[in-house]
Design a protein around this motif. Structure first.
Motif, mmCIF file in Angstrom:
data_model
loop_
_atom_site.group_PDB
_atom_site.id
_atom_site.type_symbol
_atom_site.label_atom_id
_atom_site.label_comp_id
_atom_site.label_asym_id
_atom_site.label_seq_id
_atom_site.Cartn_x
_atom_site.Cartn_y
_atom_site.Cartn_z
ATOM 1 N N UNK A 89 8.549 12.330 6.323
ATOM 2 C CA UNK A 89 9.961 12.486 6.643
ATOM 3 C C UNK A 89 10.760 11.291 6.120
ATOM 4 N N UNK A 90 12.072 11.473 6.043
ATOM 5 C CA UNK A 90 12.922 10.387 5.559
ATOM 6 C C UNK A 90 13.103 9.328 6.635
ATOM 7 N N UNK A 91 13.014 8.069 6.210
ATOM 8 C CA UNK A 91 13.334 6.977 7.120
ATOM 9 C C UNK A 91 14.829 7.000 7.404
ATOM 10 N N UNK A 92 15.234 6.802 8.640
ATOM 11 C CA UNK A 92 16.663 6.904 8.970
ATOM 12 C C UNK A 92 17.443 5.690 8.483
ATOM 13 N N UNK A 93 18.696 5.960 8.104
ATOM 14 C CA UNK A 93 19.634 4.864 7.888
ATOM 15 C C UNK A 93 20.142 4.511 9.269
ATOM 16 N N UNK A 115 11.002 6.571 14.178
ATOM 17 C CA UNK A 115 11.163 7.972 14.542
ATOM 18 C C UNK A 115 10.853 8.947 13.431
ATOM 19 N N UNK A 116 10.597 8.446 12.212
ATOM 20 C CA UNK A 116 10.280 9.317 11.080
ATOM 21 C C UNK A 116 8.765 9.492 10.970
ATOM 22 N N UNK A 117 8.299 10.731 11.028
ATOM 23 C CA UNK A 117 6.884 11.022 10.883
ATOM 24 C C UNK A 117 6.491 10.899 9.412
ATOM 25 N N UNK A 138 0.830 -1.209 0.000
ATOM 26 C CA UNK A 138 0.000 0.000 0.000
ATOM 27 C C UNK A 138 0.862 1.255 0.000
ATOM 28 N N UNK A 139 2.070 1.143 0.529
ATOM 29 C CA UNK A 139 2.914 2.321 0.712
ATOM 30 C C UNK A 139 3.995 2.468 -0.351
ATOM 31 N N UNK A 140 3.854 1.763 -1.458
ATOM 32 C CA UNK A 140 4.752 1.993 -2.591
ATOM 33 C C UNK A 140 4.481 3.390 -3.144
ATOM 34 N N UNK A 141 5.483 4.234 -3.143
ATOM 35 C CA UNK A 141 5.270 5.624 -3.551
ATOM 36 C C UNK A 141 6.184 6.013 -4.702
ATOM 37 N N UNK A 142 5.737 6.980 -5.467
ATOM 38 C CA UNK A 142 6.503 7.456 -6.613
ATOM 39 C C UNK A 142 7.837 8.036 -6.183
ATOM 40 N N UNK A 143 7.853 8.811 -5.104
ATOM 41 C CA UNK A 143 9.109 9.438 -4.684
ATOM 42 C C UNK A 143 10.124 8.413 -4.183
ATOM 43 N N UNK A 144 9.666 7.196 -3.843
ATOM 44 C CA UNK A 144 10.569 6.102 -3.476
ATOM 45 C C UNK A 144 10.785 5.123 -4.622
ATOM 46 N N UNK A 198 21.488 7.466 -7.590
ATOM 47 C CA UNK A 198 21.126 6.682 -6.406
ATOM 48 C C UNK A 198 20.041 7.367 -5.582
ATOM 49 N N UNK A 199 19.281 6.562 -4.860
ATOM 50 C CA UNK A 199 18.398 7.055 -3.820
ATOM 51 C C UNK A 199 19.039 6.682 -2.485
ATOM 52 N N UNK A 200 19.304 7.687 -1.661
ATOM 53 C CA UNK A 200 20.058 7.465 -0.426
ATOM 54 C C UNK A 200 19.157 7.277 0.789
ATOM 55 N N UNK A 201 17.941 7.808 0.744
ATOM 56 C CA UNK A 201 16.988 7.621 1.822
ATOM 57 C C UNK A 201 15.581 7.555 1.238
ATOM 58 N N UNK A 202 14.727 6.799 1.916
ATOM 59 C CA UNK A 202 13.342 6.643 1.492
ATOM 60 C C UNK A 202 12.433 7.441 2.416
ATOM 61 N N UNK A 203 11.387 8.005 1.841
ATOM 62 C CA UNK A 203 10.446 8.785 2.635
ATOM 63 C C UNK A 203 9.392 7.886 3.264
ATOM 64 N N UNK A 204 8.968 8.265 4.410
ATOM 65 C CA UNK A 204 7.882 7.578 5.093
ATOM 66 C C UNK A 204 6.569 7.971 4.422
ATOM 67 N N UNK A 205 6.060 7.094 3.571
ATOM 68 C CA UNK A 205 4.817 7.377 2.847
ATOM 69 C C UNK A 205 3.602 6.788 3.552
ATOM 70 N N UNK A 206 3.813 6.292 4.778
ATOM 71 C CA UNK A 206 2.690 5.750 5.542
ATOM 72 C C UNK A 206 2.034 6.869 6.352
#
Length: 536
Positions: free
Chosen positions: A362-366, A357-359, A306-312, A343-351
């Protein structure tokens, strides 16, 4: 134009099963008889079209079951490999990398199937009146044959050369199997490619066709393997002076952007489409899986597809990631735009919930970045990915198949080959000229010092990472084992298998070549065609 080539390739799909072994004079369900296909120029054109469909069928490797096109990308210093069928190629697992493995058989059978069709076309062409069109068709077949044999030679070292078409006269003849010598292999490669260069157009009317620039690019690569430095430079100089419009794109973002990749930097582009002809494996248009292999499985951390997003970059399977060693080669990560363009270095929290800790938004932390421990815990589902094959244009949501074009050869690689050849000849000025084409295009200041082979090895990585040539490049330089031992995988990543290659490869030096498929050795007879050394 893409519609045109798709229609042409659709006609080709009906001819894949045709060989000169079709001796029965029976009515064809597709109205194409073997006599028509192999006894007329129009028929040979259809047979030549079918080669492109075979080539795409090889690229679409049944959702990774054989993973021949992915396996060698996993197995270099630039990769972190994780999970799925074929993961043992990246980890050089001796329990699985053996003659009965699927990927060697997939490549061997796929390439010899292509070679057989090429032989049929080439032999049939000898019986027809010579025309410019016929020579062009034969040139395409010879380019495909050279490409196939070159892939086999670099992968297996020990190969069988066959240039004969199967005919009613020889179908029952006893085959003589023996490993070809290096001299025999290169004699055929040079011969086929010289013919292709002579009769192929620089810019064919129909996109996706083999062209003279692609043939010269392959000739340059073949010449590197044969240490024929002058010929490398001759081929690349001809491309530069062709006037055909081949040039590097100014904007790195545009190299792999969009569904249609037929631009000035691309020398040969494999055409894909949802239209009939996109890839008719089961008479249903079916794409390839390149778009999902290099993007992390971030959706699992977020809670599902469900959370597959274009920006990711949509659905990711997370099979092969860029290694920390690769990222370390971008010395100035701000100036060298490839670090962000490729490259994509971080993925956004699309949920709609807070994750690690990522709202939302926001970007999911590495996760290792904020830990002070020597081996911090990591969620591999948020590992950085490569977006060269990423596709938000031909698919949506959790769809895995991609119909985005695949660049087979591009000018950036051509220039890096030229830089190496010039350096091998001792011409540092010319080497720097070619080196700076990709180096400066990326945003770096001009390189003016004394160029070394290490500079070229590193630039090949920065420009061409995960495009499928690194394993062969390291093998040719004689540094595959040492590079993998030092740099494969990521000890921080919590992906235990990702660094196993460091331990397994030095203990198994024969892994610098693949095993000949078990069934092929049995068929040819081990007394005639023995297995590669080190394999049982």
């Amino acid at each position: 134009m893409k519609t045109t080539i798709s229609k042409i390739l659709l006609a080709g799909t009906f001819l894949i099963s045709f060989t000169a072994c079709n001796f029965l004079d029976e009515e064809s369900e597709t109205r194409y008889t073997a006599q028509y296909v192999f006894e007329t120029e129009e028929g040979l054109e259809l047979a030549t079209n079918a080669l492109y469909t075979l080539d795409r069928n090889y690229q679409n490797d049944k959702a990774g079951e054989a993973a021949a096109t992915l396996a060698l990308r996993r197995a270099t210093d630039l990769s972190v490999t994780k999970g799925g069928t074929g993961n043992f190629y990246g980890t050089y697992d001796p329990n699985h990398l053996k003659p009965s493995a699927a990927a060697p058989a997939y490549m061997w059978k796929g390439m010899y199937n292509m070679i057989g069709k090429c032989n049929d076309i080439i032999e049939a062409g000898k019986k027809l009146p010579e025309t410019d069109k016929l020579n062009n068709l034969i040139a395409q077949a010879k380019a495909f044959r050279a490409q196939s044999y070159f892939l086999l030679y670099r992968t297996f070292d020990r190969i069988w050369l066959n240039t004969s078409s199967t005919t009613p006269e020889n179908v029952n003849d006893k085959r003589v199997y023996r490993p070809a010598t290096k001299e025999e292999v290169f004699e055929l490669l040079y011969s086929d490619l010289k013919f292709a260069i002579k009769y192929l157009e620089w810019k064919p009317k129909d996109i996706g066709r083999f062209n003279q620039a692609a043939a010269r690019h392959i000739m340059a690569d073949v010449s590197l393997w044969n240490e024929d430095w002058d010929n490398v430079l001759t081929q690349i100089d001809a491309i530069e002076k062709s006037g055909a419009g081949y040039e590097l794109l100014d904007n790195l973002d545009n190299i792999f952007k969009g569904e249609n990749l037929n631009h000035s930097e691309a020398l040969l582009v494999q055409q894909w489409s949802r239209n009939p002809g996109g890839n008719l494996d089961t008479k249903v248009p079916q794409g390839h899986f390149q778009a999902v292999w290099f993007i992390a499985n971030y959706r699992a951390t977020l809670g599902g597809d469900l959370y597959c997003s274009t920006e990711n970059w949509l659905y990711g399977a997370g099979r092969c990631f860029p290694s920390p060693y690769l990222f370390s080669l971008y010395k100035d990560k701000v100036a060298d735009k490839r670090y962000t363009a490729f490259y994509i270095h971080q993925y956004k929290n699309s949920s709609n919930k807070t994750v690690h800790g990522a709202k939302p938004g926001e970007y999911l932390p590495l996760l290792w970045s904020s830990s002070g421990s020597e081996n911090p815990p990591v969620d591999p589902n948020v590992y950085p990915g490569c977006i060269k094959y990423a596709d938000i244009w031909t698919r949506s949501g959790s769809e895995q198949f991609s119909y985005k074009d695949i660049i087979v050869y591009r000018l950036a690689e051509t220039y890096i080959m030229a830089a190496e050849a010039a350096l091998r000849k001792g011409d540092n000025i010319l080497a720097k000229k070619y080196f700076n084409k990709t180096w400066m295009r990326a945003g770096n200041t001009e390189f003016t010092g004394m160029l070394t082979m290490q500079d070229i090895i590193d630039e090949q990585a920065r420009e061409l990472a995960l495009e499928g040539q690194r394993w062969y490049f390291l093998k040719r330089h004689g540094i595959l084992i040492s590079q993998v031992q030092k740099y494969a995988g990521d000890s921080r990543a919590g992906i235990s298998a990702s660094i196993a290659g460091r331990k397994n490869l030095p203990a198994n030096p024969h892994f610098v070549r693949w095993p000949i498929p078990e069934n092929e050795v049995i068929s040819m007879g081990p007394e005639n065609f023995p297995q590669n050394e080190g394999y049982k």
